[in-house]
Scaffold this motif. Structure first.
Motif, PDB file in Angstrom:
ATOM      1  N   LYS A  15       0.821  -1.204   0.000  1.00 31.64           N
ATOM      2  CA  LYS A  15       0.000   0.000   0.000  1.00 31.64           C
ATOM      3  C   LYS A  15       0.863   1.266   0.000  1.00 31.64           C
ATOM      4  N   THR A  16       0.395   2.265  -0.743  1.00 25.92           N
ATOM      5  CA  THR A  16       0.934   3.623  -0.647  1.00 25.92           C
ATOM      6  C   THR A  16      -0.247   4.589  -0.604  1.00 25.92           C
ATOM      7  N   TYR A  17       0.002   5.831  -0.126  1.00 26.63           N
ATOM      8  CA  TYR A  17      -1.099   6.756   0.129  1.00 26.63           C
ATOM      9  C   TYR A  17      -0.796   8.178  -0.358  1.00 26.63           C
ATOM     10  N   PRO A  18      -0.347   8.385  -1.594  1.00 28.19           N
ATOM     11  CA  PRO A  18      -0.093   9.748  -2.078  1.00 28.19           C
ATOM     12  C   PRO A  18      -1.364  10.596  -2.039  1.00 28.19           C
ATOM     13  N   GLY A  19      -1.227  11.785  -1.523  1.00 27.81           N
ATOM     14  CA  GLY A  19      -2.387  12.664  -1.409  1.00 27.81           C
ATOM     15  C   GLY A  19      -3.286  12.338  -0.235  1.00 27.81           C
ATOM     16  N   GLY A  20      -2.849  11.430   0.635  1.00 30.69           N
ATOM     17  CA  GLY A  20      -3.681  11.014   1.774  1.00 30.69           C
ATOM     18  C   GLY A  20      -4.551   9.831   1.393  1.00 30.69           C
ATOM     19  N   GLY A  21      -4.719   8.893   2.314  1.00 25.39           N
ATOM     20  CA  GLY A  21      -5.462   7.677   2.032  1.00 25.39           C
ATOM     21  C   GLY A  21      -6.957   7.891   1.938  1.00 25.39           C
ATOM     22  N   GLU A  22      -7.622   6.988   1.237  1.00 25.39           N
ATOM     23  CA  GLU A  22      -9.078   7.050   1.112  1.00 25.39           C
ATOM     24  C   GLU A  22      -9.757   6.873   2.469  1.00 25.39           C
ATOM     25  N   TRP A  23      -9.174   6.034   3.346  1.00 24.06           N
ATOM     26  CA  TRP A  23      -9.762   5.794   4.666  1.00 24.06           C
ATOM     27  C   TRP A  23      -8.794   6.121   5.804  1.00 24.06           C
ATOM     28  N   TYR A  24      -7.514   5.924   5.586  1.00 24.23           N
ATOM     29  CA  TYR A  24      -6.483   6.245   6.578  1.00 24.23           C
ATOM     30  C   TYR A  24      -5.161   6.325   5.829  1.00 24.23           C
ATOM     31  N   THR A  25      -4.147   6.838   6.498  1.00 32.97           N
ATOM     32  CA  THR A  25      -2.824   6.979   5.888  1.00 32.97           C
ATOM     33  C   THR A  25      -1.773   6.386   6.814  1.00 32.97           C
ATOM     34  N   LEU A  26      -0.894   5.566   6.262  1.00 31.48           N
ATOM     35  CA  LEU A  26       0.235   5.017   7.003  1.00 31.48           C
ATOM     36  C   LEU A  26       1.541   5.478   6.360  1.00 31.48           C
ATOM     37  N   ASP A  27       2.528   5.769   7.183  1.00 29.72           N
ATOM     38  CA  ASP A  27       3.852   6.135   6.693  1.00 29.72           C
ATOM     39  C   ASP A  27       4.726   4.893   6.807  1.00 29.72           C
ATOM     40  N   LEU A  28       4.781   4.098   5.736  1.00 30.55           N
ATOM     41  CA  LEU A  28       5.460   2.806   5.769  1.00 30.55           C
ATOM     42  C   LEU A  28       6.890   2.919   5.258  1.00 30.55           C
ATOM     43  N   ASP A  29       7.803   2.260   5.965  1.00 34.44           N
ATOM     44  CA  ASP A  29       9.214   2.235   5.609  1.00 34.44           C
ATOM     45  C   ASP A  29       9.457   0.987   4.757  1.00 34.44           C
ATOM     46  N   TYR A  30       9.499   1.154   3.440  1.00 35.49           N
ATOM     47  CA  TYR A  30       9.594  -0.015   2.560  1.00 35.49           C
ATOM     48  C   TYR A  30      10.996  -0.618   2.520  1.00 35.49           C
ATOM     49  N   LYS A  31      12.003   0.124   2.844  1.00 36.37           N
ATOM     50  CA  LYS A  31      13.323  -0.503   2.971  1.00 36.37           C
ATOM     51  C   LYS A  31      13.319  -1.481   4.148  1.00 36.37           C
ATOM     52  N   ARG A  32      12.663  -1.098   5.225  1.00 38.92           N
ATOM     53  CA  ARG A  32      12.553  -1.990   6.382  1.00 38.92           C
ATOM     54  C   ARG A  32      11.705  -3.214   6.043  1.00 38.92           C
ATOM     55  N   ILE A  33      10.618  -3.013   5.306  1.00 37.03           N
ATOM     56  CA  ILE A  33       9.767  -4.133   4.897  1.00 37.03           C
ATOM     57  C   ILE A  33      10.528  -5.056   3.952  1.00 37.03           C
ATOM     58  N   ALA A  34      11.334  -4.484   3.065  1.00 35.69           N
ATOM     59  CA  ALA A  34      12.141  -5.303   2.158  1.00 35.69           C
ATOM     60  C   ALA A  34      13.097  -6.196   2.940  1.00 35.69           C
ATOM     61  N   LYS A  35      13.686  -5.672   4.001  1.00 41.71           N
ATOM     62  CA  LYS A  35      14.596  -6.473   4.827  1.00 41.71           C
ATOM     63  C   LYS A  35      13.848  -7.605   5.526  1.00 41.71           C
ATOM     64  N   ILE A  36      12.629  -7.329   5.981  1.00 37.85           N
ATOM     65  CA  ILE A  36      11.809  -8.360   6.630  1.00 37.85           C
ATOM     66  C   ILE A  36      11.526  -9.496   5.653  1.00 37.85           C
ATOM     67  N   LEU A  37      11.139  -9.154   4.441  1.00 37.79           N
ATOM     68  CA  LEU A  37      10.821 -10.175   3.447  1.00 37.79           C
ATOM     69  C   LEU A  37      12.068 -10.927   3.004  1.00 37.79           C
ATOM     70  N   HIS A  38      13.176 -10.219   2.870  1.00 33.18           N
ATOM     71  CA  HIS A  38      14.426 -10.882   2.490  1.00 33.18           C
ATOM     72  C   HIS A  38      14.847 -11.893   3.551  1.00 33.18           C
ATOM     73  N   ALA A  39      14.731 -11.502   4.813  1.00 35.64           N
ATOM     74  CA  ALA A  39      15.112 -12.398   5.909  1.00 35.64           C
ATOM     75  C   ALA A  39      14.244 -13.651   5.925  1.00 35.64           C
ATOM     76  N   ALA A  40      12.992 -13.522   5.465  1.00 35.17           N
ATOM     77  CA  ALA A  40      12.081 -14.668   5.419  1.00 35.17           C
ATOM     78  C   ALA A  40      12.258 -15.503   4.154  1.00 35.17           C
ATOM     79  N   GLY A  41      13.144 -15.065   3.260  1.00 37.24           N
ATOM     80  CA  GLY A  41      13.380 -15.806   2.020  1.00 37.24           C
ATOM     81  C   GLY A  41      12.341 -15.562   0.943  1.00 37.24           C
TER      82      GLY A  41
END
Length: 317
Positions: free
Chosen positions: A260-286
């Motif tokens: 998910k991304t939220y340019p211009g603000g989300g339709e229902w809510y907005t999250l500020d997600l760190d995708y480099k951190r998420i990429a590391k989580i997924l990489h660690a899980a294979g």
């Protein structure tokens, strides 16, 4: 000085042998290249149910222009009836979509469907299983390898906007327990698995609203059904509080990711997600599957989607 053909062959053979002795790696020293994450875009990124529906072919064209590899199709966005049976009129449409994607160099990577496996009425649950079986057939016709599946929810909060205002938390149906809901959901999924094995279509259960709103809920269902045709779908935007440790908990079971991304603000809510951190989580899980963009912001998608894709490319490079 003149060289004979024999002199030439002798010299080149010796040179080649010397080159081979000096540069050839030993067996076992070559490392396989790292697994490459591929990017896709969900058709939902261009249509949030609030405007005129954007056709699937249009999103395929836009995906090809951006150079992403795949398109994740929202079932409700297709030019066939959502609830009606797949008939002789619907099948040619699916084949046209498949042809259009192929000619644009695009893989059709997921079919995101809507169904609900949380209800005390056996007749209603049968309609939901039948609908899912039909969607498996649609995915098979399209060559799509997986289906986005919901657990379902209690529906004690009828309006989705009210549910979002409640942060996705709703009361259990009076007279029933959470265990009842999980039993209904697990039983329904198990009824779909023979069709999955027959067609080769994987069920990817999303951390969505309802029973799978928490990692514990999602993992309870996945762990109860040890099937190669069932895995988890990680939606990066559906854990509203403390997302990273929750995403890490479900990463080992993840077979598909919607980002998910939220340019211009989300339709229902907005999250500020760190995708480099998420990429590391997924990489660690294979994880080595697709990352499918779900742009849920209010900004013009023709601007917001390419920018979001560029951000994901950088994060998952």
């Amino acid at each position: 000085m003149q060289f004979s053909r024999r002199d030439f062959l002798t010299a080149t053979t010796l040179a080649g042998a010397g080159l081979g002795l000096s540069t050839a790696p030993s067996i076992g020293s070559c490392k396989a290249p790292p697994k490459r994450i591929k990017l896709g875009v969900s058709t939902y990124s261009y249509w949030h149910f609030k405007t005129e529906r954007v056709r699937i072919e249009t999103v395929i064209d836009k995906a090809a222009e951006m150079g992403v590899e795949g398109v994740d199709i929202l079932h409700r966005q297709m030019d066939i009836g959502e609830k009606e049976p797949l008939d002789a009129a619907g099948r040619p449409y699916l084949q046209r979509l498949k042809r259009h994607a192929f000619r644009n160099g695009i893989d059709l990577i997921c079919l995101s469907i809507h169904q609900d496996f949380v209800d005390p009425d056996p007749a209603y649950l049968k309609t939901q299983v039948d609908h899912t079986l039909k969607c498996i057939e649609i995915a098979y016709e399209l060559g799509v390898p997986c289906i986005r599946l919901n657990s379902g929810r209690w529906n004690t909060i009828k309006d989705f906007n009210d549910l979002m205002a409640a942060r996705g938390i709703e009361p259990i149906l009076p007279g029933y327990t959470e265990d009842d809901g999980f039993k209904w959901c697990i039983d329904c999924i198990e009824k779909c698995l023979p069709k999955c094995a027959e067609t080769g279509v994987l069920l990817a259960l999303e951390n969505h609203w309802g029973l799978t709103r928490t990692p514990a809920g999602l993992l309870r269902v996945l762990n109860a059904i040890p099937s190669p045709w069932l895995g988890g779908l990680m939606d990066t935007g559906n854990f509203l509080e403390d997302p990273y440790e929750k995403l890490e908990a479900i990463a080992p079971k993840t077979v598909f990711v919607q980002a998910k991304t939220y340019p211009g603000g989300g339709e229902w809510y907005t999250l500020d997600l760190d995708y480099k951190r998420i990429a590391k989580i997924l990489h660690a899980a294979g994880y080595a599957g697709y990352i499918s963009l779900e742009m849920e912001g209010k900004e013009n998608p023709d601007i917001a989607v390419p920018r979001s894709i560029a951000m994901l490319r950088k994060a998952f490079a």
